[in-house]
Design an enzyme around this catalytic site. Structure first.
Site, PDB file in Angstrom:
ATOM      1  N   TYR A   1      20.435  -0.697  13.804  1.00 17.13           N
ATOM      2  CA  TYR A   1      20.802  -2.078  14.142  1.00 17.13           C
ATOM      3  C   TYR A   1      21.230  -2.183  15.607  1.00 17.13           C
ATOM      4  CZ  TYR A   1      23.743  -6.257  14.428  1.00 17.13           C
ATOM      5  OH  TYR A   1      24.323  -7.435  14.821  1.00 17.13           O
TER       6      TYR A   1
ATOM      7  N   LYS B   1      19.369  -4.215  18.751  1.00 15.02           N
ATOM      8  CA  LYS B   1      20.051  -5.237  19.542  1.00 15.02           C
ATOM      9  C   LYS B   1      20.032  -4.884  21.035  1.00 15.02           C
ATOM     10  CE  LYS B   1      21.367  -8.627  16.930  1.00 15.02           C
ATOM     11  NZ  LYS B   1      20.891 -10.005  17.218  1.00 15.02           N
TER      12      LYS B   1
ATOM     13  N   ALA C   1      18.413 -12.744  13.077  1.00 16.61           N
ATOM     14  CA  ALA C   1      18.558 -11.292  13.160  1.00 16.61           C
ATOM     15  C   ALA C   1      18.805 -10.707  11.779  1.00 16.61           C
ATOM     16  CB  ALA C   1      19.726 -10.917  14.078  1.00 16.61           C
TER      17      ALA C   1
END
Length: 357
Positions: A159, A163, A75
């Site tokens: 971000y 996710k 990630a």
């Protein structure tokens, strides 16, 4: 058992791998210089095969032999950086996760993924009338509460959005292969990148301590965070390896201490943990970065009820472990974090507390 660990040569992946000594491990890791200072050492440290390829490329997955399990850790993780490098974060965190899910279906193997507390955004709040709200509270008298796995997704950063999307991608396959998803709070410990100014405030504060500069806290220091030592997170992930969920919905679990620590307290833990006494103290800077939140803490009751291993490290001890382990290690100068803040400002991604109201 053969296990593919994406991002396996990284901070969390190395710790997970060490706890699986009886399994055949394959790390798929692009070994990005932003997070790997010594690529050769990280490659050699992994207890298995390291395939230096990009998880965002279909050819990478097509080249792999069928595993029995995928642990998807790869990630991009910089909250502030994600706000202006959006395509980079979407490519890794969304497209890479989609390829992991497609491969899991092709192979018929389970997936364990690390998501993030960032999916909660500003989190869960108790309003004065007793009702619960999520995200930015509507009342200045609202009280923050610990985030639960069933809470709404309210990400405030790119971000966090990526996710959240990654979780939804895996949820779509959970009726055909077992899926477990962890939402870590702030993960700390030895092995964290000390040269990456886009993730982890502790690396910045370590650099400041080593230079005998005051620790710079953005805001008034009353913001709270929840911290988990990387070893404790690794133990949780390995528990899921041995306790895979049934088909149906993904098993989603918080990973934190359930203890709120203010940023001022955290800074003091760093000072107290330094192997060399420092007098510089703590200073506060009135700045708010895009994607910043005021409070975060995990409700750990669900994982406790399932028998997931709980923390063995307190926050002060975890901070000290990080500071002591990194004291003699090379890392970026403290000015690198000043430069990163300047870069954010140039992109219009900073404000002060008055402007943010």
């Amino acid at each position: 058992m053969k296990i593919v660990i994406t991002g396996g040569a990284g901070f969390i992946g190395q710790r997970v791998a060490r706890r699986l000594p009886d399994d055949e491990l394959v790390a798929v890791d692009i070994l990005e210089p932003q997070t790997h200072t010594d690529i050769d050492a990280d490659r050699e440290r992994f207890p298995g095969q390291v395939i230096e390829k990009d998880v965002c490329e279909p050819e990478t997955w097509a080249s792999l032999d069928r595993p029995d399990l995928i642990i998807h850790l790869a990630a991009e993780t910089g909250t502030a950086q994600s706000m202006y490098q959006t395509e980079r974060y979407r490519r890794v965190n969304v497209d890479g996760t989609r390829l992991a899910a497609e491969s899991a279906l092709t192979w018929g193997c389970p997936v364990i993924m690390t998501s993030s507390r960032a999916v909660y955004g500003c989190g869960r709040w108790r309003l004065p009338d007793g009702t619960i709200a999520y995200g930015t509270p509507s009342s200045p008298d609202a009280v923050p509460e610990d985030s639960r796995e069933s809470d709404d997704h309210c990400p405030v950063s790119v971000y966090g959005e990526t996710k959240s999307e990654g979780e939804h991608i895996l949820a779509e396959i959970a009726d055909r292969v077992p899926v477990a998803i962890y939402r870590p709070q702030n993960v700390i410990g030895p092995g964290q990148a000390l040269h990456n100014p886009y993730t982890g405030v502790l690396a910045a504060w370590l650099a400041m301590l080593k230079e005998d500069r005051p620790i710079t806290v953005y805001g008034d220091g009353t913001q709270t965070r929840d911290f988990i030592h990387v070893d404790d997170l690794a133990r949780m992930i390995v528990w899921s390896v041995k306790n895979l969920p049934e088909l149906g919905s993904p098993q989603i679990l918080n990973a934190g201490s359930g203890v709120r620590t203010t940023l001022t307290e955290l800074a003091q833990y760093c000072i107290d943990g330094a192997p060399v006494h420092r007098e510089a103290g703590i200073t506060h800077v009135d700045v708010v970065r895009a994607g910043d939140i005021d409070h975060a803490c995990a409700d750990m009751s669900l994982s406790k009820g399932l028998g997931v291993p709980q923390l063995t490290w307190s926050t002060p001890d975890a901070v000290k472990d990080f500071i002591v382990a990194g004291w003699d290690k090379p890392g970026a100068k403290a000015s690198a974090w000043d430069d990163a803040l300047d870069e954010l400002s140039q992109h219009g991604m900073t404000s002060n507390s008055q402007e943010d109201r």
